[in-house]
Enzyme design. Structure first.
Site, PDB file in Angstrom:
ATOM      1  N   MET A 134       0.820  -1.246  -0.035  1.00  0.00           N
ATOM      2  CA  MET A 134      -0.103  -0.190  -0.085  1.00  0.00           C
ATOM      3  C   MET A 134       0.964   1.121  -0.034  1.00  0.00           C
ATOM      4  O   MET A 134       1.924   1.242   0.728  1.00  0.00           O
ATOM      5  CB  MET A 134      -0.842   0.087   1.219  1.00  0.00           C
ATOM      6  CG  MET A 134      -1.678   1.225   1.341  1.00  0.00           C
ATOM      7  SD  MET A 134      -2.857   1.240   2.879  1.00  0.00           S
ATOM      8  CE  MET A 134      -1.629   1.804   4.207  1.00  0.00           C
ATOM      9  N   ASP A 136      -0.117   5.880  -1.089  1.00  0.00           N
ATOM     10  CA  ASP A 136      -1.179   6.928  -0.779  1.00  0.00           C
ATOM     11  C   ASP A 136      -2.386   6.381  -0.407  1.00  0.00           C
ATOM     12  O   ASP A 136      -3.199   5.637  -1.105  1.00  0.00           O
ATOM     13  CB  ASP A 136      -0.991   7.932  -1.957  1.00  0.00           C
ATOM     14  CG  ASP A 136       0.111   8.085  -2.604  1.00  0.00           C
ATOM     15  OD1 ASP A 136       1.232   7.452  -2.186  1.00  0.00           O
ATOM     16  OD2 ASP A 136       0.282   8.800  -3.810  1.00  0.00           O
TER      17      ASP A 136
HETATM   18  C1  FRU Z   1       2.876   9.565  -4.415  1.00  0.00           C
HETATM   19  C2  FRU Z   1       2.933   8.768  -5.800  1.00  0.00           C
HETATM   20  C3  FRU Z   1       1.725   9.638  -6.597  1.00  0.00           C
HETATM   21  C4  FRU Z   1       1.381   8.440  -7.651  1.00  0.00           C
HETATM   22  C5  FRU Z   1       1.435   7.470  -6.599  1.00  0.00           C
HETATM   23  C6  FRU Z   1       1.774   6.124  -7.452  1.00  0.00           C
HETATM   24  O1  FRU Z   1       3.520   8.662  -3.335  1.00  0.00           O
HETATM   25  O2  FRU Z   1       3.849   9.076  -6.433  1.00  0.00           O
HETATM   26  O3  FRU Z   1       2.316  10.981  -7.286  1.00  0.00           O
HETATM   27  O4  FRU Z   1       0.033   8.811  -8.081  1.00  0.00           O
HETATM   28  O5  FRU Z   1       2.215   7.706  -5.724  1.00  0.00           O
HETATM   29  O6  FRU Z   1       1.578   4.956  -6.823  1.00  0.00           O
END
Ligand code: FRU
Length: 612
Positions: A134, A136
């Site tokens: 997991m 964001d």
């Molecule tokens: C931030 C990020 C976002 C992207 C996502 C990919 O942690 O790099 O910018 O959408 O994670 O998993």
């Protein structure tokens, strides 16, 4: 339930066949890098064996190849790959896994997958996925009594990959139920981060009160290039399942920008319209729409703001009352950056200013950086939509410097406690955002141990399994530093203290337990000079980008500071004076912490609450 593995005949395009109540399969290996798994009477899952340090093979069922680190030499753990359950015939196409890989002997078919916890670092009261990777928090939305937590999720391994939106639901922000992934990686790309709104007035025409998700579709292109475009999906069943809009993408960058992601959408009532903010490399772009499908560019903001160089990610934007005064409101722009954080890697900054429906104007200078949390493990933090009167933020509790290496396997990464944000005025007149644990966390409190009021040294044992909350009022004593050490019988400890002269609160985890991660945590040479200086100022035994101390300046001076510390199996969160300082750090103690040693100050009303 029975598991059954197939035995394979290597070489020609044929294989052994096996049968059981869970279906059967044969392996057809026409070449060294292509295998067809032919399944009869498909049960729910093919159970795939994973070896984390191997490169990704591709496993395909429905036209979208998923990247899976299938076992070559040994099996670290397994993941379930959903099949067309009940189908007479089903087939998986597996590419880029050699014929002599051990995975072929360990693939199984099953109707269930065991998610019982196997991890000693699994938090007791912080949200984690049942299994898999997991990052964001995504699409945070409240509707009909439920808080939805979607998240960047890899269901096929505990390292980053195959981005889906995983899904958990809670009625109180602290007890979570796992749901099926809501939005799956598809042929357009990975489902990157984004936001959700409730379309109360059916402006998009998908249905009144539909939940509409905005996400970035990310595709890797040849030559190290990438394509990122904004897409929507809608849910008519309170967020359980989503239908991708056939008109996707709804927004592409007008200049071919490759870093163009993480759409945040909100309703701007004064102009009766929707606004979308997209992180555009080292900038933020603002768009408007009446129907959530057609978007027009309005403005941009952010170039040159914050530490340089950096990468803007995961924007958020909301209006807040200053010091609780509803007549005096300001807009707050959340900008997550990676790298560039004060202590290296990824972190969350914010900017306060005005918004006229078209353009954000920041009150402060570009180099005036404010951090929402001063710990090393607080990233991609965004807030819930549809919670009038409250701004509730949900951090991802890790740092991109080492997120893929932390010492867990069944799952990797957790969320920090949700926080309620408020805007207040600091001693120097600046407007700052406080981040206090949501009041719902009080419901987690179990048995309380009254530690009383005392001056100077005091030791206490607390009777629990490494999950507790500690609350006390702290005044300076005669010593320069006062605070508490949280330790275990092995002498592993986290030291949290108030440095009276420097007017700082410090959390030092250099000796907190496992800090090496197989020696893979990046050495200090890779940190920037500014962060290195900051943590060397406070760290007792600094030796890499994890084994360090973090500190925060005291924004409002006082004789007495209220300290709240939340300890879980692999984290410590510090909140001072109702979240005026928030500091979130991961820790991996070999045994749970259950000893306290207060030192140097005057402590009043100290209480430890067990959390179960
Ligand atoms: C931030 C990020 C976002 C992207 C996502 C990919 O942690 O790099 O910018 O959408 O994670 O998993």
């Amino acid at each position: 339930m029975k598991y059954l593995s197939a035995s394979i005949i290597m070489g020609a395009a044929l294989a052994a066949s096996c049968a059981s109540s869970n279906g059967s399969f044969t392996l057809n290996q026409p070449s060294d890098t292509l295998t067809i798994v032919n399944i009869n009477h498909a049960p729910k899952y093919a159970i795939l064996p994973i070896e984390e340090e191997q490169p990704e093979a591709q496993v395909m069922l429905n036209g979208t190849p998923m990247d899976v680190r299938l076992a070559v030499n040994k099996v670290d753990y397994t993941v379930p790959f959903p099949l067309h359950a009940g189908a007479e015939k089903d087939s998986l196409v597996i590419k880029n896994l050699a014929r002599n890989a051990v995975a072929w002997k360990h693939i199984e078919l099953a109707d269930t997958f065991d998610t019982a916890n196997r991890e000693k670092f699994r938090p007791i009261y912080h949200h984690t996925p049942a299994y898999g990777w997991m990052n964001d928090a995504n699409g945070l939305v409240y509707k009909d009594g439920e808080y939805h937590l979607y998240f960047q999720y890899n269901p096929y391994g505990s390292k980053w990959g195959n981005m889906h939106w995983g899904h958990s639901v809670s009625k109180d922000l602290v007890h979570w139920t796992h749901e099926q992934p809501a939005i799956a990686r598809d042929t357009m790309g990975h489902i990157f981060s984004g936001s959700c709104v409730v379309d109360h007035n059916n402006t998009a025409g998908f249905g009144k009160d539909a939940i509409i998700a905005f996400y970035t579709s990310h595709k890797n292109l040849p030559g190290n290039h990438q394509r990122q475009q904004q897409c929507i999906a809608y849910s008519l069943d309170n967020g359980r399942t989503y239908t991708k809009y056939e008109g996707n993408p709804v927004l592409t960058p007008f200049d071919g920008l490759e870093n163009f992601r993480d759409p945040k959408v909100f309703w701007y009532a004064p102009q009766n319209k929707w606004v979308m903010i997209v992180s555009a490399d080292k900038n933020m772009r603002f768009y408007e729409s009446k129907d959530l499908k057609k978007w027009s560019y309005m403005s941009e903001w952010g170039a040159g703001y914050g530490p340089q160089p950096n990468q803007f990610e995961c924007p958020d934007f909301f209006e807040m009352a200053v010091d609780g005064n509803a007549q005096h409101k300001k807009w707050v722009m959340i900008v997550n950056i990676n790298p560039g954080f004060a202590y290296g890697g990824s972190g969350t900054m914010y900017f306060v200013g005005q918004f006229d429906g078209h353009k954000f104007t920041c009150d402060t200078a570009p180099n005036d950086v404010k951090w929402l949390d001063w710990g090393k493990d607080h990233y991609a933090t965004v807030t819930y939509s549809n919670t009038p009167g409250r701004i509730i933020a949900m951090p991802w509790m890790s740092n991109w410097q080492y997120a893929n290496l932390t010492p867990t396997q069944q799952f990797r990464s957790q969320n920090a406690l949700p926080r309620e944000l408020k805007l207040y005025t600091a001693d120097n007149g600046e407007q700052l955002v406080s981040a206090a644990p949501v009041k719902e966390t009080e419901a987690l409190r179990n048995k309380a141990t009254d530690l009383g009021s005392f001056e100077g040294e005091k030791q206490a044992k607390i009777d629990n399994e490494g999950a507790f909350e500690l609350d006390f009022d702290l005044q300076a004593g005669t010593a320069d530093k006062c605070g508490v050490e949280i330790a275990n019988a092995k002498g592993e400890k986290v030291s949290i203290y108030y440095d009276v002269k420097a007017q700082r609160f410090v959390m030092d985890r250099a000796e907190s337990g496992i800090t090496e991660f197989g020696n893979k945590v990046e050495p200090h040479q890779l940190d920037n000079a500014q962060s290195l200086k900051r943590y060397k100022e406070v760290t007792v035994n600094y030796h890499n980008a994890f084994a360090l101390g973090t500190w925060a300046p005291v924004p409002v001076k006082a004789d007495t500071h209220h300290v709240q510390i939340f300890v879980d199996k692999s984290s410590v969160e510090l909140f001072v004076d109702g979240g005026r300082i928030a500091m979130t750090n991961l820790v991996f103690p070999n045994e749970p912490y259950n000893q306290l040693r207060f030192f140097g100050g005057k402590v009043a009303n100290a209480k430890a609450y067990n959390i179960k």
